[in-house]
Design an enzyme around this catalytic site. Structure first.
Site, short mmCIF file in Angstrom:
data_model
loop_
_atom_site.label_atom_id
_atom_site.label_comp_id
_atom_site.label_asym_id
_atom_site.label_seq_id
_atom_site.Cartn_x
_atom_site.Cartn_y
_atom_site.Cartn_z
N ALA A 124 0.81 -1.22 0.00
CA ALA A 124 0.00 0.00 0.00
C ALA A 124 0.85 1.27 0.00
CB ALA A 124 -0.94 0.01 1.20
N HIS A 179 9.02 -4.66 2.91
CA HIS A 179 8.65 -4.25 1.55
C HIS A 179 9.83 -4.54 0.63
CE1 HIS A 179 4.72 -2.53 2.34
NE2 HIS A 179 5.22 -2.06 3.47
N HIS A 200 6.30 -6.40 9.44
CA HIS A 200 5.13 -7.28 9.21
C HIS A 200 5.50 -8.53 8.39
CE1 HIS A 200 4.82 -4.83 5.58
NE2 HIS A 200 4.16 -3.86 6.16
N GLY A 232 -6.31 -11.49 11.78
CA GLY A 232 -7.09 -12.53 11.14
C GLY A 232 -7.25 -12.35 9.65
N ASP A 256 -0.35 -2.02 12.69
CA ASP A 256 -0.31 -1.43 11.35
C ASP A 256 -1.62 -0.68 11.07
OD1 ASP A 256 0.85 -0.71 8.94
OD2 ASP A 256 0.41 -2.60 7.92
N GLY A 292 -2.83 -1.56 5.43
CA GLY A 292 -2.81 -1.50 6.87
C GLY A 292 -4.02 -2.22 7.44
#
Length: 375
Positions: A124, A179, A200, A232, A256, A292
């Site tokens: 994103a 990223h 992440h 989830g 995030d 996010g």
């Protein structure tokens, strides 16, 4: 005192002053017959909440987001900024620094998630603002932050990445790999140069493959602090369980969260890009990439427990581990000298620490706390 043990805590002047096993010797001002007393949560990757945006450059918008997450149990957090032109990032970092220096929120530093990221794994992030690592640009950014830049995410395969990692470490800025389309082998020099966090894990990076472990394999194999978004949506519960087993005590729960967290579904924004939130899931309007989350730390802990982690493991991932990873030393622990605002998490009946609509219950006044069986 071991995690999960019966014990007591003495709080005075907003700090933990003493911790002990068993019952306190004197009168306890607060006692809990069941449940858990935990440190306030530590979120080292968050972009906003309740309409407040850490990248807004507006101190009141920053404070609005911080208040929202504090109400859900977060005691310390980093303000994460997405990729933008360097001039804009300098302005945003300065605004965050103003708030940090004022000392009236739970924001204790900033995290640059960009602009030194891979176009191939931009997620994103706005690809128009991604650039190759540049030490001179980094020095401008760290100067604008006035000592409050805590972490920066870098794609290690890009030209100049190693020089940037070394420059960041000289400035005592934690380096995260993320990223990124790097191979396992391309990650190793950056780790040797001082990178210690994976942004992440699994998301925004080359996937794990049994013949090419990539960044996921490098992070787990080399002992990085591994962020996970336990909403989830970003990770299947089985993957979350596997990450917890592989990362052991280096698992780091993050939200995030974007400014849409706590707001109704609909159209929102992240880094100047249109975002659509449907059933709590945020995606870019342009290509439906995950943008996010709308997560809170209390919900992240609940998801971790629901996925099969023990309460101590889930709480550690949301407290001590992120505090160590980002150098937030006074937070995320219950020991003398630490932040005295603690949380009563309830009994975890049905693996749920709080009711769905209920904010975290703070224990933050100068009292003795007797968790009544588990700390």
């Amino acid at each position: 005192m071991p995690d999960g043990a019966e014990g007591w805590v003495r709080i005075q002047d907003a700090r933990v002053r003493a911790v002990g096993a068993g019952a306190p010797s004197g009168r306890a001002d607060l006692e809990f017959a069941d449940g858990w007393v935990a440190p306030g949560f530590v979120d080292i990757h968050c972009h906003g909440g309740a309409g407040g945006d850490f990248a807004s450059g507006d101190p009141e918008s920053i404070r609005r987001a911080a208040r929202y997450h504090e109400a859900h149990g977060t005691a310390s957090m980093l303000a994460s900024l997405v990729a933008a032109p360097v001039d804009d990032l300098c302005w945003q970092l300065a605004a965050v620094a103003d708030v940090v220096e004022a000392g009236d929120t739970v924001v204790h530093g900033s995290h640059l998630e960009g602009p030194f990221l891979s176009h191939a794994r931009c997620g994103a992030q706005n690809p128009a603002h991604l650039v190759e690592p540049d030490v001179a640009a980094f020095e401008r950014l760290v100067t604008a932050a006035r000592g409050t830049l805590r972490m920066i995410t870098v794609a290690p395969e890009l030209p100049g990445a190693l020089d940037l990692v070394r420059a960041a470490r000289r400035r005592d800025v934690t380096v995260a790999l993320g990223h990124t389309d790097a191979t396992y082998e391309q990650c190793l020099p950056a780790i040797e140069a001082g990178a210690t966090v994976a942004t992440h894990l699994f998301n925004g990076m080359r996937p794990l493959h049994h013949r090419e472990p990539g960044p996921v394999g490098a992070a787990l194999d080399q002992g990085l602090w591994c962020e996970v978004i336990a909403d989830g949506i970003h990770l299947h519960p089985a993957v979350l369980r596997m990450a917890a087993l592989a990362a052991s005590d280096r698992l780091v729960a993050v939200t995030d969260a974007i400014s849409a967290a706590g707001l109704p579904d609909g159209r929102h924004e992240l880094g100047g890009q249109a975002v659509v939130v449907t059933d709590g899931t945020a995606r870019l309007a342009r290509d439906a990439s995950l943008a996010g989350s709308t997560l809170t730390m209390r919900a992240a802990v609940r998801r971790c427990v629901e996925a099969g982690m023990s309460v101590p493991v889930a709480v550690r991932a949301a407290t001590r581990s992120p505090s160590v990873a980002a150098g937030l030393d006074a937070h995320g622990r219950i020991e003398p000298g630490a932040d005295g605002r603690l949380l009563h998490l309830g009994s975890f009946n049905g693996a749920t620490p709080f009711g769905d609509g209920e904010a975290a219950r703070w224990v933050g006044t100068p009292v003795d706390v007797d968790p009544g069986g588990r700390r």
